[in-house]
Design a protein around this motif. Structure first.
Motif, PDB file in Angstrom:
ATOM      1  N   GLY A   8      66.141 -82.009-142.756  1.00 49.76           N
ATOM      2  CA  GLY A   8      65.351 -80.879-143.207  1.00 49.76           C
ATOM      3  C   GLY A   8      66.057 -79.567-142.928  1.00 49.76           C
ATOM      4  N   LEU A   9      66.525 -79.447-141.693  1.00 49.83           N
ATOM      5  CA  LEU A   9      67.215 -78.237-141.280  1.00 49.83           C
ATOM      6  C   LEU A   9      68.494 -78.041-142.088  1.00 49.83           C
ATOM      7  CD1 LEU A   9      66.011 -76.565-139.094  1.00 49.83           C
ATOM      8  CD2 LEU A   9      67.814 -77.328-137.572  1.00 49.83           C
ATOM      9  N   VAL A  10      69.207 -79.146-142.299  1.00 49.59           N
ATOM     10  CA  VAL A  10      70.445 -79.073-143.074  1.00 49.59           C
ATOM     11  C   VAL A  10      70.141 -78.597-144.488  1.00 49.59           C
ATOM     12  CG1 VAL A  10      72.263 -80.457-144.117  1.00 49.59           C
ATOM     13  CG2 VAL A  10      71.712 -80.767-141.721  1.00 49.59           C
ATOM     14  N   ALA A  11      69.064 -79.124-145.081  1.00 50.03           N
ATOM     15  CA  ALA A  11      68.701 -78.717-146.441  1.00 50.03           C
ATOM     16  C   ALA A  11      68.403 -77.225-146.494  1.00 50.03           C
ATOM     17  CB  ALA A  11      67.487 -79.515-146.916  1.00 50.03           C
ATOM     18  N   LEU A  19      61.807 -73.297-148.144  1.00 50.56           N
ATOM     19  CA  LEU A  19      62.165 -74.582-147.555  1.00 50.56           C
ATOM     20  C   LEU A  19      62.112 -74.522-146.043  1.00 50.56           C
ATOM     21  CD1 LEU A  19      65.180 -75.952-149.623  1.00 50.56           C
ATOM     22  CD2 LEU A  19      62.907 -76.896-149.440  1.00 50.56           C
ATOM     23  N   ARG A  20      62.543 -73.369-145.493  1.00 45.68           N
ATOM     24  CA  ARG A  20      62.523 -73.249-144.038  1.00 45.68           C
ATOM     25  C   ARG A  20      61.092 -73.314-143.522  1.00 45.68           C
ATOM     26  NH1 ARG A  20      66.063 -68.820-141.813  1.00 45.68           N
ATOM     27  NH2 ARG A  20      64.833 -67.574-143.241  1.00 45.68           N
ATOM     28  N   ASP A  21      60.206 -72.578-144.222  1.00 47.97           N
ATOM     29  CA  ASP A  21      58.809 -72.631-143.803  1.00 47.97           C
ATOM     30  C   ASP A  21      58.262 -74.044-143.919  1.00 47.97           C
ATOM     31  OD1 ASP A  21      58.936 -69.997-143.326  1.00 47.97           O
ATOM     32  OD2 ASP A  21      57.970 -69.366-145.196  1.00 47.97           O
ATOM     33  N   ALA A  22      58.732 -74.772-144.956  1.00 52.45           N
ATOM     34  CA  ALA A  22      58.192 -76.100-145.196  1.00 52.45           C
ATOM     35  C   ALA A  22      58.775 -77.143-144.253  1.00 52.45           C
ATOM     36  CB  ALA A  22      58.458 -76.504-146.649  1.00 52.45           C
ATOM     37  N   LEU A  23      60.037 -76.970-143.886  1.00 57.04           N
ATOM     38  CA  LEU A  23      60.729 -78.063-143.204  1.00 57.04           C
ATOM     39  C   LEU A  23      61.075 -77.817-141.747  1.00 57.04           C
ATOM     40  CD1 LEU A  23      63.240 -79.104-145.971  1.00 57.04           C
ATOM     41  CD2 LEU A  23      61.465 -80.528-145.012  1.00 57.04           C
ATOM     42  N   ASP A  24      61.182 -76.537-141.352  1.00 55.78           N
ATOM     43  CA  ASP A  24      61.662 -76.259-140.010  1.00 55.78           C
ATOM     44  C   ASP A  24      60.647 -76.737-138.972  1.00 55.78           C
ATOM     45  OD1 ASP A  24      62.827 -75.354-137.749  1.00 55.78           O
ATOM     46  OD2 ASP A  24      63.477 -73.476-138.632  1.00 55.78           O
TER      47      ASP A  24
END
Lengths: 307, 308
Positions: free
Chosen positions: A225-228, A298-303
């Motif tokens: 997730g972080l990598v994405a 994406l950061r909000d969604a995955l971090d």
């Protein structure tokens, strides 16, 4: 991302419950959760649509216009946008069609951005994960090396490389990617370190799950997730870097072009032909904004930190 | 504290610099095609004479040691392109220009960035906050090489109130646009950092205590909140300084300002190896020194850093 989103473990059916109930208590995986959160973010969604339009325009490129990107027309230099001649974005200093050139430039800029980010992601993830997993002396040596690299004037080194080895397109994104993996490696290492000590990993250990399976089922999805997120944020900075090099005349070479190279030309003929600046700049800035919004979304969604 | 400073200088800054010099030196010497390969069809004896002049005929290790000893004396060698000049002479002419530009931009970025960040933090979730953060977002994403021509178009071509380029010894009207372009990114980043850390500090117990004592807000800000809120900004100063220098590459090229950035690009475009090598080392040295200074400064402000 498609393969990543498809990892959705569903719970095994519980005995003693009827099928309806079993269907309704389906587990919410990390990815389903993330997707739900991402879809609620309007800025990111709109950006995704705009970006899709830009990318498909760039891919279709010259098929949309009767003109070729490298076909000079000395009777039509610096022509304003005009639909009768089908120069929708006007022409440049050599009378070449700007619409086609902008799209071609976009294709190269986006390609450099994506491939540069890919190089950075691969090197960074491998390096960071190795340092984090192995730990100990090797870890500290690897991190020391990273620190030394980080205090180099990276941009100047890349320009030095371009000076020495010529201005090959492949070299550009290998060079850009090869120097941009530092942050990625740090992030992945940090994440790996903290994941190694998490309770759910310990719990898996106690339950007798093998190390490889822990890595695949528990560590990798979390790091992914972080990598994405950072890969999405890397793409615009790669595009920016390539545009920067091309703007300075160190990037792609004529007759091929990129947004940076077009901007350089456009800023030279500012006084006679504003459109030569406006269109490439518009495309570049829009793309950069889209990537940033998507990355934030994406950061909000995955971090995992924000949960 | 002394131990911290000594360790930072002798175990970190100096070895890093040495690695940088070695890497760049051998990169250049091992690259295909010598610096004079563009001058085709020269008789062999002329070529030998040229190579002897620049010591290119000696073994690599001797060249490397010579370069290191010259470097230790602050001598960057002769320019391969401008044959009558040494790199030092060219750099010495360019440094004051870049520094004037850089320092003005840096100070403006610091003052405007911090004030905007504080304002946004004090009026969190109001239109002030939203507009500061919106502008900051644009400032981070909009590249220099888009903003520079845009500003030139508006102020030089349409309104004709400012010159579109040139330096003329750094008269004020020639500095406005370059400085504006150069500081935009740093204003944005500093504003974001300041806002974030200020919000955090304002929520901490000692500020609540100060408020409970009935101190006026401006006094609390000045006396209690500003110093801890500035810590993340201080640690950003190192990267910001480097950014101002590298950002000046685009600005100097576009506005035709005879500074370090333009020198570097011309060196790169003309394959002037000694110039590019010298400038890479010079900027690397500046960067490493500045980062060390910021680290030491940080250790001074925040004692927790020293014990690591």
């Amino acid at each position: 991302m498609n393969t990543a989103f498809s990892i959705q473990p569903s719970l095994p059916p519980l005995p003693g419950l009827d099928d309806d109930l079993n269907a309704s208590i389906r587990g919410r995986s990390l990815w389903a959760d993330a997707r739900r959160r991402f879809l609620r973010n309007h800025a990111a969604l709109v950006s995704l649509v705009i970006l899709a339009v830009i990318v498909s325009l760039c891919l279709l490129g010259s098929a949309l216009s009767p003109h070729a990107y490298d076909e000079p027309d000395f009777g039509a230099m610096h022509q304003a946008p005009d639909s009768t001649t089908r120069h929708w974005f006007g022409t440049d200093n050599l009378g070449r069609d700007l619409f086609v050139r902008t799209l071609l430039g976009g294709r190269i800029s986006l390609m450099v951005g994506a491939l540069g980010a890919l190089v950075a992601v691969i090197i960074g993830t491998l390096y960071g994960a190795t340092a984090g997993f192995v730990g100990g002396k090797i870890d500290s040596v690897m991190m020391r090396f990273l620190e030394i690299l980080a205090s180099f004037p990276i941009m100047f080194l890349v320009i030095l490389l371009m000076t020495l080895f010529g201005r090959d397109l492949w070299l550009i994104f290998v060079a850009i990617g090869a120097v941009s993996w530092l942050d990625m490696a740090r992030i992945v290492r940090g994440q790996t370190l903290s994941l190694k000590r998490k309770e759910f990993v310990e719990a898996a250990h106690v339950a007798g799950v093998s190390t490889t399976r822990i890595i695949i089922r528990h560590i990798v999805p979390n790091v992914l997730g972080l990598v994405a997120v950072y890969a999405t944020l890397l793409v615009p900075s790669m595009i920016l870097f390539e545009s920067f090099l091309s703007y300075l005349g160190l990037g792609v070479q004529e007759p091929a072009t990129s947004w940076g190279a077009l901007l350089e030309q456009g800023s030279k003929s500012l006084e006679v032909a504003v459109w030569e600046l406006i269109f490439p700049a518009g495309f570049l800035v829009t793309t950069l904004f889209c990537f940033n919004f998507i990355g934030d979304g994406l950061r909000d969604a995955l971090d995992p930190k924000d949960r | 504290m002394l131990k911290f400073i000594l360790r930072r200088i002798f175990l970190e800054a100096i070895p890093t610099l040495l690695v940088l010099v070695t890497v760049t030196f051998f990169l250049i010497r091992l690259a295909p095609g010598g610096p004079f390969s563009s001058e085709m069809n020269v008789p062999p004896e002329v070529k030998a004479a040229i190579e002897a002049k620049y010591q290119l005929d000696q073994p690599m290790s001797v060249q490397y040691l010579n370069y290191l000893t010259d470097l230790a004396r602050g001598d960057l060698g002769p320019s391969f392109k401008y044959k009558d000049f040494t790199v030092n002479e060219l750099v010495n002419k360019a440094i004051p220009v870049s520094f004037k530009l850089g320092i003005v931009a840096f100070l403006i970025a610091l003052v405007v960035g911090v004030s905007a960040g504080v304002a946004a933090a004090l009026r969190q979730n109001t239109w002030i906050d939203y507009s500061v953060m919106g502008v900051a977002m644009i400032g981070v994403v909009l590249p220099n090489f888009v903003l520079a021509p845009m500003l030139a178009l508006i102020f030089a071509v349409w309104f004709k109130i400012l010159p579109a380029g040139g330096w003329e010894g750094g008269q004020i009207q020639f500095m406005v646009l370059p400085v504006a372009v150069l500081c935009k990114h740093y204003i944005s980043v500093i504003a974001r950092i300041t806002r974030g850390s200020m919000i955090e500090v304002l929520g901490s117990p000692f500020i609540r205590t100060a408020r409970a004592k009935g101190l006026p807000m401006h006094y609390i800000l000045r006396r209690h909140a500003l110093k801890p809120a500035m810590l993340p900004v201080v640690s950003y100063l190192g990267p910001a300084f480097v950014g101002v220098i590298t950002g000046s590459v685009v600005v100097e090229t576009f506005f035709g300002i005879p500074g370090i950035g333009q020198l570097f690009i011309n060196g790169a475009l003309n394959r002037d190896y000694s110039m590019v090598l010298g400038l890479t080392i010079l900027i690397g040295a500046l960067m490493i020194t500045f980062n060390a200074v910021v680290d030491i400064l940080y250790g001074y402000i925040d004692p927790r850093i020293r014990i690591k």
